[in-house]
Design an enzyme around this catalytic site. Structure first.
Site, mmCIF file in Angstrom:
data_model
loop_
_atom_site.group_PDB
_atom_site.id
_atom_site.type_symbol
_atom_site.label_atom_id
_atom_site.label_comp_id
_atom_site.label_asym_id
_atom_site.label_seq_id
_atom_site.Cartn_x
_atom_site.Cartn_y
_atom_site.Cartn_z
ATOM 1 N N GLN A 142 0.842 -1.190 0.000
ATOM 2 C CA GLN A 142 0.000 0.000 0.000
ATOM 3 C C GLN A 142 0.883 1.248 0.000
ATOM 4 O O GLN A 142 1.970 1.240 0.590
ATOM 5 C CB GLN A 142 -0.888 0.013 1.254
ATOM 6 C CG GLN A 142 -1.871 1.175 1.304
ATOM 7 C CD GLN A 142 -2.331 1.485 2.726
ATOM 8 O OE1 GLN A 142 -1.915 2.460 3.322
ATOM 9 N NE2 GLN A 142 -3.186 0.632 3.255
ATOM 10 N N HIS A 144 1.317 5.642 0.379
ATOM 11 C CA HIS A 144 0.870 6.998 0.711
ATOM 12 C C HIS A 144 1.005 7.860 -0.549
ATOM 13 O O HIS A 144 2.048 7.837 -1.214
ATOM 14 C CB HIS A 144 1.758 7.616 1.797
ATOM 15 C CG HIS A 144 1.512 7.092 3.165
ATOM 16 N ND1 HIS A 144 2.418 7.263 4.188
ATOM 17 C CD2 HIS A 144 0.467 6.419 3.706
ATOM 18 C CE1 HIS A 144 1.945 6.710 5.295
ATOM 19 N NE2 HIS A 144 0.770 6.187 5.018
ATOM 20 N N GLU A 171 -3.459 5.605 -0.369
ATOM 21 C CA GLU A 171 -4.092 6.405 0.688
ATOM 22 C C GLU A 171 -3.559 7.831 0.653
ATOM 23 O O GLU A 171 -2.355 8.049 0.521
ATOM 24 C CB GLU A 171 -3.765 5.765 2.044
ATOM 25 C CG GLU A 171 -4.150 6.586 3.255
ATOM 26 C CD GLU A 171 -3.581 6.011 4.542
ATOM 27 O OE1 GLU A 171 -4.112 6.360 5.614
ATOM 28 O OE2 GLU A 171 -2.601 5.241 4.495
ATOM 29 N N GLU A 222 -9.513 3.259 6.640
ATOM 30 C CA GLU A 222 -8.446 2.605 7.411
ATOM 31 C C GLU A 222 -8.206 3.249 8.776
ATOM 32 O O GLU A 222 -7.532 2.666 9.616
ATOM 33 C CB GLU A 222 -7.148 2.656 6.586
ATOM 34 C CG GLU A 222 -5.976 1.942 7.195
ATOM 35 C CD GLU A 222 -4.743 2.023 6.321
ATOM 36 O OE1 GLU A 222 -4.210 0.967 5.975
ATOM 37 O OE2 GLU A 222 -4.317 3.138 5.966
ATOM 38 N N GLN A 297 -4.560 -2.180 10.502
ATOM 39 C CA GLN A 297 -3.256 -1.578 10.232
ATOM 40 C C GLN A 297 -2.550 -1.511 11.583
ATOM 41 O O GLN A 297 -2.976 -0.783 12.471
ATOM 42 C CB GLN A 297 -3.443 -0.172 9.656
ATOM 43 C CG GLN A 297 -2.163 0.639 9.578
ATOM 44 C CD GLN A 297 -2.404 2.089 9.211
ATOM 45 O OE1 GLN A 297 -1.590 2.702 8.550
ATOM 46 N NE2 GLN A 297 -3.521 2.670 9.659
ATOM 47 N N ASP A 336 5.230 2.362 7.944
ATOM 48 C CA ASP A 336 4.782 3.588 7.281
ATOM 49 C C ASP A 336 5.106 4.843 8.070
ATOM 50 O O ASP A 336 4.539 5.896 7.814
ATOM 51 C CB ASP A 336 3.276 3.515 7.020
ATOM 52 C CG ASP A 336 2.455 3.434 8.303
ATOM 53 O OD1 ASP A 336 3.034 3.171 9.361
ATOM 54 O OD2 ASP A 336 1.235 3.643 8.228
ATOM 55 N N SER A 363 1.803 -0.300 5.301
ATOM 56 C CA SER A 363 0.481 0.332 5.283
ATOM 57 C C SER A 363 0.701 1.807 4.977
ATOM 58 O O SER A 363 0.088 2.690 5.565
ATOM 59 C CB SER A 363 -0.257 0.116 6.604
ATOM 60 O OG SER A 363 0.564 0.284 7.721
#
Length: 554
Positions: A142, A144, A171, A222, A297, A336, A363
């Site tokens: 995943q 950012h 995200e 999330e 997460q 993350d 994440s």
């Protein structure tokens, strides 16, 4: 005092700029075993748990009550609790014991019993457990997607490049909260431009995030945070029951939901109740399971500096990731949040999830330079793409990414930027100039882009909310502007909301919108020769890094 030049040199190493602290259980600075952790107990009367981890029911706080009523398989509890923690730990790493059998045993144990089980495993054994226990057969990743200017056009370009590079989820968040509608639109368009089927979310305050999801501008959520002590939960203006209700609100509208937790939050907020970080995180994960969320997460997340400061803290972090998998939850295993000045240390921390594979190894891998990361920086960022791809190649491991060509990156960034430009024009939103599109096409980060008219953007963002613009409006605007392929992808994502299959545990979508989840592609690892293996076309793809010698060209 005359000093050793070697010690002077070592003192200047980046790793010594990090913060470290001795164990201090009274304030919660203890990773795995606190002398104040409770005993692992359970007592059931008339089909109801009346004692949990040393507490009688009349002494339960709301976490105890919620966990006792919703998160433990009472029919299995007495048998599972009668097993030794060491015996359960050995089942986790035993290749002759299936994931299904382990899940059944684990379903009946308490948070403290789970803590004891993880304490029996060293780091390598925890990784062995994760390789078997993650929900989905194939690991994923995943990203950012953010920038300092909250520029929705740059969001779209970075999302398109990130999707091209292999991220299955993306995200965003904002420095200025009012930008949320525009950034959600940019993320949605860019993700589907880069690779059809990528899931997206906008991290905003809950009411806005829920509304954006209901309108079809995002596809998952999330940031439903849970905590391990009642005091910290209350300080967050929440209870396990309100989180369960919010989870249902998202899920009832076809949105995939993942909760967020992580060791160290209770220490940070000054109410750890003298318990170990691992025990408190186990409580969070049991609440997540009881609330019906398909995943979590976790892995200390934004509190990684606290976990990383104490002895065995990083062992605890990967241990809590394993707990999520043992409870049958999708695990987005953090990585993350920047936590170390040492490149060696941040890489070592990531390898604990990268090597065995988790449902989402990051994440939030920063798919932009970290100066643009509005989540306070990630453990890896856009400048690490080549290193990460070489890690995959070196070890024949699937970390969820793929090498790309410069021409592909330029083309997909330009297309995404032009698509947002066209949609904004069709919907009467703030202007996107050709010069902005050009700059963003070739940009590394927001230092390379042109300024936006912030006032016009914020008026447009407000207009999106007032006019009730939805995902269908985006589809129509894309189609009317000639971007029919992206329009079809966005429409297919909206159809998935009705179908609901991507709410299965650990679900992602491939480019043909086929669901891959813990239900229809479950992890079936049981030792050598089983489970997911990096081979065939995926291995050929991983090997194709740009900076390599082709003997046939010599």
């Amino acid at each position: 005092m005359k000093r050793s030049k070697r010690i002077e040199a070592l003192d200047k190493r980046p790793v010594n700029l990090d913060g470290y602290i001795n164990e201090w259980p009274e304030m919660g600075f203890i990773a795995m075993k606190s002398p104040y952790d409770p005993p692992a107990t359970i007592r059931i009367e008339n089909g109801k748990i009346v004692e949990l981890d040393g507490k009688a029911r009349e002494d339960f706080d709301f976490l105890d009550s919620f966990i006792a009523d919703y998160a433990i398989n009472i029919e299995r509890a007495e048998a599972s609790m009668a097993m030794s923690s060491l015996e359960i730990a050995r089942m986790i790493v035993d290749i002759h014991v299936s994931r299904k059998e382990v899940l059944e045993v684990i379903s009946g144990i308490t948070p403290m019993k789970m803590t004891e089980v993880i304490n029996e495993l060293n780091v390598v054994e925890i990784m062995m457990g994760m390789q078997k226990m993650r929900a989905r057969k194939r690991p994923g990743n995943q990203a950012h997607i953010t920038n300092l200017k909250d520029d929705p056009v740059q969001i779209a370009a970075d999302a398109a490049e990130g999707a091209l590079r292999g991220f299955a989820e993306e995200e965003t968040t904002m420095g200025v909260a009012r930008y949320a509608p525009l950034d959600s639109i940019g993320l949605l368009i860019g993700s589907q431009c880069g690779r059809p089927g990528v899931l997206t979310q906008c991290s905003a305050e809950e009411a806005t995030e829920l509304e954006l999801g209901i309108r079809g501008l995002t596809t998952y959520a999330e940031t439903l945070s849970v905590y391990g002590t009642e005091k910290v939960f209350i300080d967050g203006d929440d209870t396990p029951y309100s989180k369960a209700f919010l989870n249902s609100a998202y899920a009832s509208r076809g949105l995939k939901v993942r909760f967020t937790s992580g060791s160290g939050s209770e220490v940070l907020m000054g109410s750890s109740e003298k318990k170990s970080m691992l025990y408190l995180e186990c409580r969070c994960l049991y609440v997540t399971k009881g609330a019906g969320s398909q995943g979590i997460q976790n892995g200390s997340v934004s509190c990684i500096g606290i976990a990383g400061a104490v002895p065995a803290g990083i062992r605890e972090v990967v241990g809590e990731n394993l707990v999520a998998a043992l409870l049958g939850l999708e695990c987005a295993s953090s990585n993350d949040q920047s936590f170390s000045n040492s490149d060696m240390r941040r890489t070592a921390r990531t390898m604990l999830e990268f090597l065995p594979g988790t449902d989402f190894i990051f994440s939030g891998y920063a798919a932009e330079p970290n100066y643009d990361n509005m989540f306070a920086g990630s453990n890896f960022d856009a400048e690490d793409f080549d290193d990460y791809n070489v890690f995959q190649r070196d070890m024949q491991v699937d970390g969820g990414l793929r090498p790309v060509k410069e021409s592909e990156v330029i083309a997909v960034r330009n297309k995404a930027a032009r698509a947002v430009q066209a949609v904004f024009r069709q919907l009467g939103l703030a202007e996107v100039s050709d010069e902005q599109v050009e700059a963003i096409t070739y940009a590394h980060g927001s230092k390379d882009t042109l300024p936006r008219d912030v006032a016009a953007d914020l008026m447009s963002a407000e207009d999106v909310m007032k006019r009730g613009i939805t995902g269908i409006d985006i589809v129509k605007a894309l189609a009317d502007s000639g971007f029919t392929d992206i329009a079809e992808s966005v429409l297919a994502m909206l159809k998935q909301r009705v179908i609901g299959d991507y709410m299965q545990t650990a679900a992602i979508l491939d480019k043909n919108f086929r669901v891959m989840s813990g239900v229809n592609t479950p992890n079936d690892y049981m030792g050598p020769g089983t489970g997911y293996r990096v081979e065939g076309e995926r291995w050929e793809e991983i090997k194709r890094i740009p900076h390599r010698i082709n003997p046939m060209d010599i």
